[in-house]
Scaffold this motif. Sequence first.
Motif, PDB file in Angstrom:
ATOM      1  N   GLN B 549       0.829  -1.207   0.000  1.00 42.91           N
ATOM      2  CA  GLN B 549       0.000   0.000   0.000  1.00 42.91           C
ATOM      3  C   GLN B 549       0.863   1.256   0.000  1.00 42.91           C
ATOM      4  OE1 GLN B 549      -2.316  -0.594   3.491  1.00 42.91           O
ATOM      5  NE2 GLN B 549      -3.943  -1.756   2.435  1.00 42.91           N
ATOM      6  N   SER B 550       1.890   1.243   0.864  1.00 40.88           N
ATOM      7  CA  SER B 550       2.771   2.412   0.943  1.00 40.88           C
ATOM      8  C   SER B 550       3.444   2.655  -0.396  1.00 40.88           C
ATOM      9  CB  SER B 550       3.852   2.204   1.995  1.00 40.88           C
ATOM     10  OG  SER B 550       3.266   2.002   3.233  1.00 40.88           O
ATOM     11  N   PHE B 551       3.878   1.562  -1.015  1.00 37.19           N
ATOM     12  CA  PHE B 551       4.573   1.669  -2.293  1.00 37.19           C
ATOM     13  C   PHE B 551       3.675   2.355  -3.332  1.00 37.19           C
ATOM     14  CE2 PHE B 551       6.506   0.113  -6.179  1.00 37.19           C
ATOM     15  CZ  PHE B 551       7.853   0.178  -5.877  1.00 37.19           C
ATOM     16  N   VAL B 552       2.430   1.905  -3.389  1.00 43.36           N
ATOM     17  CA  VAL B 552       1.482   2.488  -4.336  1.00 43.36           C
ATOM     18  C   VAL B 552       1.195   3.941  -3.970  1.00 43.36           C
ATOM     19  CG1 VAL B 552      -0.885   2.339  -5.217  1.00 43.36           C
ATOM     20  CG2 VAL B 552       0.466   0.260  -4.882  1.00 43.36           C
ATOM     21  N   ALA B 553       1.067   4.196  -2.661  1.00 44.60           N
ATOM     22  CA  ALA B 553       0.781   5.562  -2.214  1.00 44.60           C
ATOM     23  C   ALA B 553       1.896   6.512  -2.627  1.00 44.60           C
ATOM     24  CB  ALA B 553       0.604   5.579  -0.694  1.00 44.60           C
ATOM     25  N   ILE B 554       3.145   6.053  -2.482  1.00 40.96           N
ATOM     26  CA  ILE B 554       4.283   6.899  -2.864  1.00 40.96           C
ATOM     27  C   ILE B 554       4.200   7.209  -4.353  1.00 40.96           C
ATOM     28  CG2 ILE B 554       6.786   6.926  -3.171  1.00 40.96           C
ATOM     29  CD1 ILE B 554       6.933   5.173  -0.611  1.00 40.96           C
ATOM     30  N   ARG B 555       3.914   6.180  -5.131  1.00 47.97           N
ATOM     31  CA  ARG B 555       3.872   6.375  -6.577  1.00 47.97           C
ATOM     32  C   ARG B 555       2.768   7.358  -6.961  1.00 47.97           C
ATOM     33  NH1 ARG B 555       2.146   3.887 -11.454  1.00 47.97           N
ATOM     34  NH2 ARG B 555       0.778   2.389 -10.447  1.00 47.97           N
ATOM     35  N   GLU B 556       1.618   7.194  -6.342  1.00 47.98           N
ATOM     36  CA  GLU B 556       0.501   8.052  -6.731  1.00 47.98           C
ATOM     37  C   GLU B 556       0.715   9.483  -6.298  1.00 47.98           C
ATOM     38  OE1 GLU B 556      -2.814   5.872  -5.241  1.00 47.98           O
ATOM     39  OE2 GLU B 556      -2.958   4.616  -7.055  1.00 47.98           O
ATOM     40  N   SER B 557       1.272   9.658  -5.100  1.00 49.03           N
ATOM     41  CA  SER B 557       1.458  11.039  -4.649  1.00 49.03           C
ATOM     42  C   SER B 557       2.544  11.722  -5.480  1.00 49.03           C
ATOM     43  CB  SER B 557       1.776  11.089  -3.155  1.00 49.03           C
ATOM     44  OG  SER B 557       3.165  11.003  -2.949  1.00 49.03           O
ATOM     45  N   LEU B 558       3.546  10.935  -5.937  1.00 50.68           N
ATOM     46  CA  LEU B 558       4.581  11.536  -6.785  1.00 50.68           C
ATOM     47  C   LEU B 558       4.014  11.919  -8.148  1.00 50.68           C
ATOM     48  CD1 LEU B 558       7.871   9.535  -6.172  1.00 50.68           C
ATOM     49  CD2 LEU B 558       7.442  11.957  -5.766  1.00 50.68           C
ATOM     50  N   GLU B 559       3.123  11.071  -8.660  1.00 48.51           N
ATOM     51  CA  GLU B 559       2.553  11.360  -9.979  1.00 48.51           C
ATOM     52  C   GLU B 559       1.765  12.665  -9.976  1.00 48.51           C
ATOM     53  OE1 GLU B 559       0.592   7.681 -10.825  1.00 48.51           O
ATOM     54  OE2 GLU B 559       2.199   7.012 -12.181  1.00 48.51           O
ATOM     55  N   ARG B 560       1.176  12.962  -8.824  1.00 53.19           N
ATOM     56  CA  ARG B 560       0.381  14.189  -8.721  1.00 53.19           C
ATOM     57  C   ARG B 560       1.257  15.401  -8.444  1.00 53.19           C
ATOM     58  NH1 ARG B 560      -2.989  10.879  -5.640  1.00 53.19           N
ATOM     59  NH2 ARG B 560      -2.042  11.746  -3.764  1.00 53.19           N
ATOM     60  N   ALA B 561       2.489  15.172  -7.962  1.00 56.71           N
ATOM     61  CA  ALA B 561       3.327  16.291  -7.500  1.00 56.71           C
ATOM     62  C   ALA B 561       3.759  17.171  -8.667  1.00 56.71           C
ATOM     63  CB  ALA B 561       4.556  15.740  -6.788  1.00 56.71           C
ATOM     64  N   PRO B 562       3.853  18.485  -8.432  1.00 56.86           N
ATOM     65  CA  PRO B 562       4.289  19.386  -9.506  1.00 56.86           C
ATOM     66  C   PRO B 562       5.757  19.140  -9.863  1.00 56.86           C
ATOM     67  CG  PRO B 562       4.133  20.560  -7.422  1.00 56.86           C
ATOM     68  CD  PRO B 562       3.576  19.190  -7.178  1.00 56.86           C
ATOM     69  N   GLY B 563       6.084  19.318 -11.118  1.00 60.18           N
ATOM     70  CA  GLY B 563       7.474  19.185 -11.545  1.00 60.18           C
ATOM     71  C   GLY B 563       7.864  17.754 -11.867  1.00 60.18           C
ATOM     72  N   ILE B 564       6.999  16.784 -11.551  1.00 60.26           N
ATOM     73  CA  ILE B 564       7.309  15.376 -11.835  1.00 60.26           C
ATOM     74  C   ILE B 564       6.588  14.982 -13.114  1.00 60.26           C
ATOM     75  CG2 ILE B 564       7.164  13.001 -10.980  1.00 60.26           C
ATOM     76  CD1 ILE B 564       8.938  14.726  -9.242  1.00 60.26           C
ATOM     77  N   GLU B 565       7.347  14.472 -14.071  1.00 59.88           N
ATOM     78  CA  GLU B 565       6.750  14.145 -15.362  1.00 59.88           C
ATOM     79  C   GLU B 565       6.302  12.701 -15.465  1.00 59.88           C
ATOM     80  OE1 GLU B 565       9.697  15.363 -18.147  1.00 59.88           O
ATOM     81  OE2 GLU B 565       9.419  17.491 -17.700  1.00 59.88           O
ATOM     82  N   GLY B 566       6.926  11.850 -14.706  1.00 56.15           N
ATOM     83  CA  GLY B 566       6.509  10.462 -14.783  1.00 56.15           C
ATOM     84  C   GLY B 566       7.157   9.645 -13.676  1.00 56.15           C
ATOM     85  N   VAL B 567       6.476   8.596 -13.216  1.00 54.25           N
ATOM     86  CA  VAL B 567       7.010   7.734 -12.162  1.00 54.25           C
ATOM     87  C   VAL B 567       6.839   6.287 -12.585  1.00 54.25           C
ATOM     88  CG1 VAL B 567       6.892   7.126  -9.734  1.00 54.25           C
ATOM     89  CG2 VAL B 567       6.254   9.424 -10.454  1.00 54.25           C
ATOM     90  N   THR B 568       7.918   5.527 -12.484  1.00 54.12           N
ATOM     91  CA  THR B 568       7.809   4.099 -12.731  1.00 54.12           C
ATOM     92  C   THR B 568       8.839   3.405 -11.855  1.00 54.12           C
ATOM     93  OG1 THR B 568       7.813   2.376 -14.435  1.00 54.12           O
ATOM     94  CG2 THR B 568       9.435   4.149 -14.660  1.00 54.12           C
TER      95      THR B 568
END
Lengths: 113, 869
Positions: B549-568
């Motif tokens: 859950q934490s792993f997914v949460a980190i990914r999703e919050s990063l995807e929404r963060a400004p200045g971040i173009e992509g997370v994988t």
Amino acid sequence: MGKSKHKNDRLQGTLDLLVLRTLSSRGRMHGYAITLHIEQISQDALHLEEGSLYPALRRMTQAGWLRDDWGASENNRRARYYSITAAGRKQLAEEEKNWTELTEAVSRVLQFA
Amino acid sequence: MSWINRFIAVFRSTRLDAELNEELQFHLDSRSRDGMSPAEARRALGGYDRAIEASRDADRIRWVESASRDLRYALRTLRANPLFTLTAVFSLALGIGGNAAVFTLLRISLWKPLPVRHPEQIVQLVRKTAESDSDGSYSYVVFRQIRDAARRFGDVAATAGFGLRRFGTDGTSSERIIGEAVSGNYFSLLAVDPVLGRLIGPEDDRATGGNAVVVLSYRFWSRRFQADPSVIGRAVWYRESPYTVIGVASKGFAGVEAETEVDVWGPISAEVPKEWLVGPHYNWLRLLGRVRPGVNLAAMQGVLDSVFRMHMARDVLPRVLEPHRSAVAKHRLVVRRASSGIATTGRRYREPLLVLFGVVALVLLISCANVANLILARHAARAREFAVRMALGAGRMRITMQLLAESLLLAATGAAVGVVVAIPACRLLVSLLPQSTPPVAYQLQPDAVVFAFTATLAAVTAVLFGVAPALGATKIAWTSGTRATWRPRLGRVLVAGQLSVSVLLLIGAGLFLGTLRNIQAVDLGFHPRRLTTFNVSFPKGTPQVRARQSFVAIRESLERAPGIEGVTYSWPGLFTSGGWSTPVEREDGPAAPGNQEEVGALSVGPNFFAIAGMELLQGRYPTERETNPPVALINEKLSHHLFGAESPVGHRIRLPQNQSELREIIGVVRDANHYDVRGTSWKMVYLPGDREGSFLVRSGGDQAQTFTTIRDAVAAAGASAQIEKLGTVDDLILGTLGRERLVAALSTIFGVLATLLAVIGLYGVLAYSVSRRTAEMGIRMALGAQPSHVRRLVLGETATMLAAGIGTGLVVAGAATRLVSTLLYGIKPIDASVFAGAAAILGATAVLAAYLPARRASRIDPMVALRHE
């Protein structure tokens, strides 16, 4: 310290012997007093080369036979005093033995030659 | 000891002279008090001065006295010429300091014996692998067998290597320390004693499981527990479990690798899961041994190697697949002397460090030549002083000795400054080494050996730069009396020598810079710019679901963060030391032998290819979370290998070691290298999946802002997720280029430095020559020589030196660069453009330096010049 023993140097050995003997019997003395004492005892027969006394005193101090310190002279001047050390007494015994052997040998030669 | 007294007496001579004077004066005064005239008293003494002189000789050693007088005179002369002295000392400090720095690093990383009893008996049992230049490790099972077989030679202990471990005292383990797991006989083998309590013994380390006990290093105990003796018996948290502190190791002992200071040791059997102790496939131990005196290492190696290979053949190889098997079958056990410990970093950088040692030695030679030139020029100015002194009866020997005293003083000062700058220089060198975990942390302190080395160096340099000028100086005075003229032949030879060494160093710098450029220009097949990577770890015992859950949460919050173009994410991460390789075969069976060859595999998250910037050649990218039915992408190389010219899209492959399910190939991507810049790219298979590995973030703006965003996202995810190995992919790549960067940076620094020194030397010789020949130039001008003619005269002198210097340098470089060919990449040891470039750079700089004195010569006013003498 074998090197400092001057086995062959009779003349120097003699001066060392006289100085060591004087200090051994009379205790602490300064250079001038040593000069006077040797002259007096030998009744001027041994005229000390005064210029060689002081180098000899320095040399014997460095060799550890004498100890030097500064003190007040009879007329209250600063003077360097010398006294004999244990190593000096051993050296004296050695020198005396050498001297006796030498003089005995010489007098035997004089008697029987 | 009378000679010691006499030696000391030399340094108290003023007082001793006064005392002698006082003693003799007392004698004379006493004589006159007793009625002798002063003249008579002096005569009786047989010469006052002679008595003083003789007593003085009895008090001290004559040569020491003259040496000390020479040194004092030299000090005064040097202080009177601050510019000369500063230049010379600076030159020497640079040369000696550089040598001291590299020597210190070599000594600490490779040569310094371990602080244990009889370090010369310590050996390492290296597992030589054919595949890589790094050493392999052993399983616990084979360790027990090797240890039993080694009993008649000595003893063998194991260490699991070290890493950052969690540590704490209050039930949490938030601190990160360096821990090392060791076998029960580790401390007794090394003969390390406890300062407090006891050390780990055989009873703590059993194959059935070990005791949960730890030993602290002396420094850690002092730092973390303020050297509190009551720490013994205390419970601490180590690796998420309760452990008991049983002792403190002896002061100064911090493990068997110079680059890492271990804080805590635990028994190996306590630190790992059970299966690691019984499975012959878990390789995680390094082996150290202590041999009895007189043991033949070759015989020992023969016995232990055969034990190792028998074990491999019986228990390991049958379960290893081809073609891996044939590689593993080549593994050997090698016994290597290891009095200085395991020295991983030192051995890895041994070659560049030795090259660097050569470079700094050359720089020191240039420094020496420079100082020799300065001295020559000064001697020319002092020729009259020497001539007069010799006329007054000074022996040639005395003057030479006195000039040598000056050299020695210069060298000693240079060495003193050099030692002071050596340690910061050494730190700088270490900071240029690539980052590792735990970081390289040498104890950089100069010890007696380093001081002895520096002192020897100083003495050698003093002779190198001092003797020839000193002999020359007296020769001038001897032959030409007071009308000394200066023939700067030796000076010119020295300058030519400096120039040739500079060419050599510049060529080296060019080759190494070319290597670095070539490596960095390698097309990786993806775009590492603005890619950030990090790992997330959870405390032991965190439920899998919670971590997920934490792993997914980190990914999703990063995807929404400004200045971040992509997370994988991918597993394994890019440019990390671990890789995943697996055999791959076509669905329609192994058509050709070799179909099962190992290929690199990467489990990749959504949008991996777009975010990493990898080009699609055929087919399509996977859609978001496309895992069922299983699909795969392959790269050109693998496609060509498995399918030849045929299009692989639509075919199915299987990974026989991993579930063996069939995967449909949906696309082909361009070849990319995810492991090592130097190597050729592998055959790759990419498996879209949700296996959590390293995050990969592409960002637009500021890197620092990206780091902050990531940290915030991880902190917000809860489940006490910890961020690890946060950094840019660019830095990871640079990290793998540590050796190339180190060598390129240093060779450039020293090449420039050497050129600078050589050019200063050239300028010095010319400027001096011009000033000595002022009268001659004046006469030439008075007789009608044009300024341009005079200029040519000076420049011609330069041209000879330059041609000789550069020519020699090129020839020597032609032979010498082959020595470093293993450090080069994509460039030949004899590269025409590098050679020409180095010669051109040096030539241009030298002409520039020569132009100033030449112009001065051409502007000499004949009238002034003729009045000059």
